[in-house]
Design an enzyme around this catalytic site. Structure first.
Site, mmCIF file in Angstrom:
data_model
loop_
_atom_site.group_PDB
_atom_site.id
_atom_site.type_symbol
_atom_site.label_atom_id
_atom_site.label_comp_id
_atom_site.label_asym_id
_atom_site.label_seq_id
_atom_site.Cartn_x
_atom_site.Cartn_y
_atom_site.Cartn_z
ATOM 1 N N HIS A 28 1.411 -3.711 9.279
ATOM 2 C CA HIS A 28 2.838 -3.610 8.975
ATOM 3 C C HIS A 28 3.600 -2.998 10.139
ATOM 4 C CE1 HIS A 28 2.806 -4.683 4.698
ATOM 5 N NE2 HIS A 28 1.675 -4.004 4.591
ATOM 6 N N HIS B 32 0.837 -1.202 0.000
ATOM 7 C CA HIS B 32 0.000 0.000 0.000
ATOM 8 C C HIS B 32 0.873 1.254 0.000
ATOM 9 C CE1 HIS B 32 -3.435 -2.577 0.863
ATOM 10 N NE2 HIS B 32 -4.233 -1.524 0.816
#
Length: 233
Positions: free
Chosen positions: A195, A129
């Site tokens: 993440h 992303h």
């Protein structure tokens, strides 16, 4: 009979590079957990919305739709949008390759409400992303004249005018919105628990590099496609 004299054994210290890497991973893990825990008050649906907006399964259909909508014809695709699409494919390939090679597990507190598109999505490094949104932001910033031209196309010009922005510099406003979206989406990856901070930082650097490569090389390779018919009638 004399007993043999035993010599003391000393542990061999780990290589400096390995020790540094372990320290960095430990710091990255701790910092990411602190940020994820501290910002729990942010509504999860808001973070999930940013996740969906930066997902490739949404981005690619939108990019392809714009390519067909703003191109003079199907035979002559818009070279700028074609470069954006090609750079996005480059990002997808590089992120997948790096994830497969590094294979860093995602945070243990990552919830199971994440949609997996490819097998490599199980791995955390780098953030796809983050790389995608920073690629888009970098490429649009470097191609500001093309962005200004695109925003003057009738479909988008009418859309911008509908929000009452016709008296403003729509190009500058558009790039500011894109930059805000880029930062918010990248930060949300840590706050969602998807993440670590290092994954997002690496993804951002990768995206900036991809944006430069796309603007500097891929755009030039595809610059003549606006005048070339890809499909014979």
């Amino acid at each position: 009979m004399a007993r043999p004299i035993s010599t003391p054994t000393t542990a061999i210290p780990p290589p400096p590079s390995s020790s540094f890497l372990q320290s960095f991973i430990a710091l990255d893990t701790s910092l990411s957990l602190i940020l994820h825990t501290f910002f729990q008050f942010i509504p999860r649906f808001l973070l999930k919305s940013l996740e969906i907006c930066g997902d490739g399964r949404l981005f690619f259909p939108v990019a392809i739709s714009l390519l067909f909508l703003l191109s003079p014809s199907l035979q002559s695709p818009h070279p700028f949008l074609l470069s954006l699409l090609a750079g996005s494919l480059l990002d997808l390939l590089l992120v997948g390759l790096i994830k497969h090679l590094i294979r860093r597990p995602r945070p243990v507190y990552n919830k199971s409400d994440m949609s997996i598109a490819f097998a490599v999505d199980h791995w955390s490094f780098p953030s796809g992303h983050s790389s995608r949104v920073f690629f888009v932001s970098q490429f649009l910033f470097l191609s500001i004249e093309n962005v200004r031209e695109i925003l003057q196309e009738e479909p988008l010009r009418n859309w911008v005018s509908g929000f009452g922005f016709e008296e403003l510099d729509s190009t500058e406003l558009f790039l500011k919105v894109i930059f805000g979206w880029t930062v918010a989406t990248s930060v949300s990856r840590v706050l969602l628990g998807r993440h670590f901070v290092g994954d997002v930082a690496a993804g951002a650097c990768l995206g900036l590099f991809e944006g430069w490569v796309t603007h500097r090389f891929i755009s030039q390779l595809l610059s003549g496609f606006g005048e070339i018919k890809l499909f014979s009638s």
